[in-house]
Write an enzyme that holds these catalytic residues in place. Structure first.
Site, PDB file in Angstrom:
ATOM      1  N   TYR A 291     -44.333 -50.914 -22.771  1.00 24.05           N
ATOM      2  CA  TYR A 291     -44.636 -49.685 -22.038  1.00 24.05           C
ATOM      3  C   TYR A 291     -45.898 -49.813 -21.171  1.00 24.05           C
ATOM      4  CZ  TYR A 291     -41.008 -46.606 -23.968  1.00 24.05           C
ATOM      5  OH  TYR A 291     -39.816 -45.988 -24.270  1.00 24.05           O
TER       6      TYR A 291
ATOM      7  N   ASN B 240     -38.229 -38.849 -28.506  1.00 24.00           N
ATOM      8  CA  ASN B 240     -37.031 -38.430 -27.764  1.00 24.00           C
ATOM      9  C   ASN B 240     -35.844 -39.378 -27.930  1.00 24.00           C
ATOM     10  OD1 ASN B 240     -37.966 -40.492 -26.198  1.00 24.00           O
ATOM     11  ND2 ASN B 240     -38.160 -39.316 -24.305  1.00 24.00           N
TER      12      ASN B 240
ATOM     13  N   LYS C  36     -34.860 -45.451 -30.599  1.00 26.40           N
ATOM     14  CA  LYS C  36     -36.279 -45.449 -30.969  1.00 26.40           C
ATOM     15  C   LYS C  36     -36.466 -45.196 -32.472  1.00 26.40           C
ATOM     16  CE  LYS C  36     -38.037 -44.074 -26.396  1.00 26.40           C
ATOM     17  NZ  LYS C  36     -38.831 -43.063 -25.647  1.00 26.40           N
TER      18      LYS C  36
ATOM     19  N   HIS D 200     -34.529 -44.931 -25.213  1.00 22.24           N
ATOM     20  CA  HIS D 200     -35.057 -45.441 -23.952  1.00 22.24           C
ATOM     21  C   HIS D 200     -33.894 -45.974 -23.137  1.00 22.24           C
ATOM     22  CE1 HIS D 200     -37.375 -47.773 -21.047  1.00 22.24           C
ATOM     23  NE2 HIS D 200     -36.475 -48.713 -21.233  1.00 22.24           N
TER      24      HIS D 200
ATOM     25  N   GLU E 259     -36.589 -55.688 -18.731  1.00 23.61           N
ATOM     26  CA  GLU E 259     -36.536 -55.145 -20.092  1.00 23.61           C
ATOM     27  C   GLU E 259     -35.520 -55.893 -20.953  1.00 23.61           C
ATOM     28  OE1 GLU E 259     -38.025 -50.645 -18.872  1.00 23.61           O
ATOM     29  OE2 GLU E 259     -35.964 -50.924 -19.568  1.00 23.61           O
TER      30      GLU E 259
HETATM   31  N1  UDP Z   1     -43.562 -39.708 -22.996  1.00 25.60           N
HETATM   32  C1  UDP Z   1     -44.468 -38.920 -23.709  1.00 25.60           C
HETATM   33  N2  UDP Z   1     -45.075 -37.866 -23.063  1.00 25.60           N
HETATM   34  C2  UDP Z   1     -44.816 -37.571 -21.763  1.00 25.60           C
HETATM   35  C3  UDP Z   1     -43.915 -38.366 -21.034  1.00 25.60           C
HETATM   36  C4  UDP Z   1     -43.313 -39.439 -21.689  1.00 25.60           C
HETATM   37  O1  UDP Z   1     -44.709 -39.189 -24.884  1.00 25.60           O
HETATM   38  O2  UDP Z   1     -45.392 -36.599 -21.241  1.00 25.60           O
HETATM   39  C5  UDP Z   1     -42.926 -40.837 -23.674  1.00 25.60           C
HETATM   40  C6  UDP Z   1     -41.450 -40.570 -23.991  1.00 25.60           C
HETATM   41  O3  UDP Z   1     -41.142 -41.171 -25.248  1.00 25.60           O
HETATM   42  C7  UDP Z   1     -40.747 -41.277 -22.843  1.00 25.60           C
HETATM   43  C8  UDP Z   1     -41.643 -42.482 -22.633  1.00 25.60           C
HETATM   44  O4  UDP Z   1     -42.965 -41.975 -22.847  1.00 25.60           O
HETATM   45  O5  UDP Z   1     -39.403 -41.625 -23.176  1.00 25.60           O
HETATM   46  C9  UDP Z   1     -41.556 -43.116 -21.268  1.00 25.60           C
HETATM   47  O6  UDP Z   1     -41.764 -42.125 -20.301  1.00 25.60           O
HETATM   48  P1  UDP Z   1     -40.864 -42.063 -18.982  1.00 25.60           P
HETATM   49  O7  UDP Z   1     -41.501 -41.093 -18.058  1.00 25.60           O
HETATM   50  O8  UDP Z   1     -40.611 -43.447 -18.488  1.00 25.60           O
HETATM   51  O9  UDP Z   1     -39.498 -41.398 -19.522  1.00 25.60           O
HETATM   52  P2  UDP Z   1     -38.037 -42.007 -19.742  1.00 25.60           P
HETATM   53  O10 UDP Z   1     -37.808 -43.069 -18.703  1.00 25.60           O
HETATM   54  O11 UDP Z   1     -38.030 -42.570 -21.160  1.00 25.60           O
HETATM   55  O12 UDP Z   1     -37.113 -40.830 -19.607  1.00 25.60           O
HETATM   56 MG    MG Z   2     -38.975 -44.645 -18.115  1.00 30.03          MG
END
Ligand code: UDP
Ligand code: MG
Length: 143
Positions: free
Chosen positions: A51, A114, A11, A117, A128
């Site tokens: 997203y 974080n 990212k 992805h 994706e």
């Molecule tokens: N995210 C965020 N706040 C939250 C949860 C998710 O900003 O409370 C962002 C974070 O960058 C995350 C992305 O949205 O990686 C997608 O969320 P997901 O729950 O799919 O998490 P992932 O699959 O990336 O672990």
């Molecule tokens: Mg996810």
């Protein structure tokens, strides 16, 4: 176990912080093969589309803004059970809950920022990968 392909994204924050090499090393040391790579600066439309599953969530605007901040690196990883193994390497979404030794545990700044992805199922992986790559971009080519 089956050989799978999964989409990884390094990212914007991690690209900006010069962490591409350290993160790719984690994939290579785990034995996941990189079969395609693309650096791209997402437009707002692309970030929203990628997203879209989260469009009703309260963090959507912040997430889209983050994903447009600077270029990202999109990668296709291949290997036995690659989808789950990549998720294990990544660690929990929230870095405060991610184990030390995981990518997020070691490098992530916040739940939004974080660092990586990773696809979460065979269906999302296929969609994706197709978002960023055509079949001819994946090596070795099928024919
Ligand atoms: N995210 C965020 N706040 C939250 C949860 C998710 O900003 O409370 C962002 C974070 O960058 C995350 C992305 O949205 O990686 C997608 O969320 P997901 O729950 O799919 O998490 P992932 O699959 O990336 O672990
Ligand atoms: Mg996810």
């Amino acid at each position: 176990m089956a050989v799978e392909r999964t989409l990884s994204i390094i990212k914007p924050g991690a690209v900006a912080r010069n962490l591409i090499g350290k993160i790719i090393t984690r994939f290579e040391e785990e034995g996941l093969r990189i079969i395609a790579v693309r650096m791209i600066h997402l437009t707002e439309a692309q970030a929203k589309s990628f997203y879209a599953v989260h469009r009703e969530r309260p963090f959507f605007g912040e997430l889209v803004a983050y994903m447009m901040e600077s270029p990202i690196l999109a990668l296709v990883l291949e290997g036995e059970n690659a989808i789950a193994r990549n998720r294990e390497l990544m660690g929990a979404t929230d870095p405060s809950k991610a184990m030390p030794g995981t990518i997020r545990g070691d490098f992530a700044v916040s739940v939004t920022r974080n660092t990586v992805h990773g696809s979460d199922s065979t269906e999302t992986a296929a969609a994706e990968i197709a978002f960023f790559f055509s079949q001819a971009d994946l090596f070795p080519r099928a024919s």
